[in-house]
Design a protein around this motif. Structure first.
Motif, PDB file in Angstrom:
ATOM      1  N   LYS A 196       0.838  -1.200   0.000  1.00 51.58           N
ATOM      2  CA  LYS A 196       0.000   0.000   0.000  1.00 51.58           C
ATOM      3  C   LYS A 196       0.872   1.248   0.000  1.00 51.58           C
ATOM      4  CE  LYS A 196      -3.694   2.358   2.534  1.00 51.58           C
ATOM      5  NZ  LYS A 196      -4.600   2.307   3.717  1.00 51.58           N
ATOM      6  N   ALA A 200       2.164   4.020  -3.864  1.00 51.03           N
ATOM      7  CA  ALA A 200       1.972   5.464  -4.029  1.00 51.03           C
ATOM      8  C   ALA A 200       3.059   6.088  -4.892  1.00 51.03           C
ATOM      9  CB  ALA A 200       1.931   6.139  -2.662  1.00 51.03           C
ATOM     10  N   HIS A 201       4.156   5.374  -5.105  1.00 50.13           N
ATOM     11  CA  HIS A 201       5.277   5.883  -5.895  1.00 50.13           C
ATOM     12  C   HIS A 201       5.122   5.376  -7.328  1.00 50.13           C
ATOM     13  CE1 HIS A 201       7.353   7.307  -2.268  1.00 50.13           C
ATOM     14  NE2 HIS A 201       6.836   6.229  -1.700  1.00 50.13           N
ATOM     15  N   GLU A 202       4.719   6.246  -8.217  1.00 59.63           N
ATOM     16  CA  GLU A 202       4.362   5.836  -9.567  1.00 59.63           C
ATOM     17  C   GLU A 202       5.559   5.420 -10.408  1.00 59.63           C
ATOM     18  OE1 GLU A 202       1.902   8.781 -11.374  1.00 59.63           O
ATOM     19  OE2 GLU A 202       0.272   8.523  -9.913  1.00 59.63           O
ATOM     20  N   HIS A 235      -2.985  -3.442  -5.149  1.00 62.13           N
ATOM     21  CA  HIS A 235      -2.220  -2.213  -4.953  1.00 62.13           C
ATOM     22  C   HIS A 235      -1.454  -1.756  -6.198  1.00 62.13           C
ATOM     23  CE1 HIS A 235      -3.233  -1.912  -0.759  1.00 62.13           C
ATOM     24  NE2 HIS A 235      -2.843  -3.165  -0.540  1.00 62.13           N
TER      25      HIS A 235
END
Length: 291
Positions: A196, A200-202, A235
């Protein structure tokens, strides 16, 4: 099996006659050479369109590395099987700026090199290495050469990865083997929490591989992997997952065809478009194979 050829993004081959591998000497399974012909045989009926070679933890030190020599060995192997379309060697990124000439040589002389990997997992002090200013400087240099960075840790070291990704936002990253989750220990809650945060780090994608090796090698079932595969899909989704076989490391617990059968079962309700992304298209794009 998929009804289209797939890309295997994690192939190991090594040759004790050409390079030194102290970590493998005396190992009952890995203490011998594995050539591309062994991989061809062990693929069985698996239809593989292309492969990406990953460095094999050959002996490296400050004075005498085998960085370029390993690339040359793989290039020779690719003459016998041109499906080897990409090479991800090791480089001493902890040198900081001093590693730039080596990266420049790789870029100029070895066009099959696509990125750099470091097995942080086995370092004497993984945290001190990975989060050091020099190492971060070396990783950031990869952007200049259009290289990605491939990181290998186990589940007890994922806190390091969570800090590391914060410091290299502009470098394309891939996490090998799902971070080697603690399947044998039942560490699914930790896995969900780590993914998760990392999702968040693309600039980070994840390589779905090696789950049998992280379970009971001789008594695993597909049910053991289901929550980990589900969490990965939840995720990262099919746009940021990449298939890998991890030959011959996978042989500790499974075969290449059997691992694909496990994934096929897990993805039995998934549409062909997403399956193609996972098994082929994402790899082609990320590793810039031009297929």
């Amino acid at each position: 099996m998929p009804d289209f050829p797939i890309i295997d993004t994690h192939l190991h081959i090594w040759d004790f006659d050409r390079l030194n591998y102290a970590a493998f000497k005396g190992h009952p399974l890995f203490g011998k050479s594995y050539q591309i012909e062994d991989y061809q045989r062990d693929c069985g009926d698996l239809d593989v369109e292309a492969m990406v070679f990953l460095e094999c933890y050959a002996d490296f030190d400050e004075k005498s590395g085998q960085y370029i020599e390993e690339i040359e060995f793989v290039e020779d192997s690719a003459k016998r099987d041109p499906r080897i379309k990409g090479i991800v060697p090791m480089a001493p990124l902890e040198w900081g700026g001093r590693v730039e000439p080596m990266l420049a040589q790789m870029k100029a002389e070895h066009p099959s090199v696509k990125g750099i990997r470091r097995i942080v997992e086995f370092d004497d002090n993984p945290r001190a290495l990975t989060l050091s200013d020099n190492f971060i400087e070396g990783v950031k240099l990869l952007e200049k050469f259009d290289y990605h960075f491939e990181i290998n840790v186990n589940h007890t070291q994922m806190d390091i990865v969570r800090e590391f990704v914060e410091r290299v936002p502009n470098v394309r990253l891939i996490l090998d083997h799902c971070g080697k989750p603690g399947i044998a220990e039942g560490a699914i809650d930790q896995y969900r929490d780590d993914l998760k945060a990392l999702s968040a780090h693309e600039n980070l994608v994840i390589k779905l591989s090696d789950l049998p090796v992280e379970a009971d090698h001789h008594h695993w079932t597909e049910a053991d992997f289901a929550p980990y595969i589900d969490a990965t899909v939840e995720h990262f989704g099919f746009d940021r997952m990449i298939y890998a076989g991890d030959y011959p490391i996978c042989l500790q617990a499974t075969t290449l065809p059997q691992w694909v059968e496990v994934l096929d079962q897990a993805f039995s309700g998934v549409g062909e478009g997403d399956l193609r992304k996972f098994y082929r298209d994402n790899a082609n794009d990320f590793y810039r194979l031009g297929l």
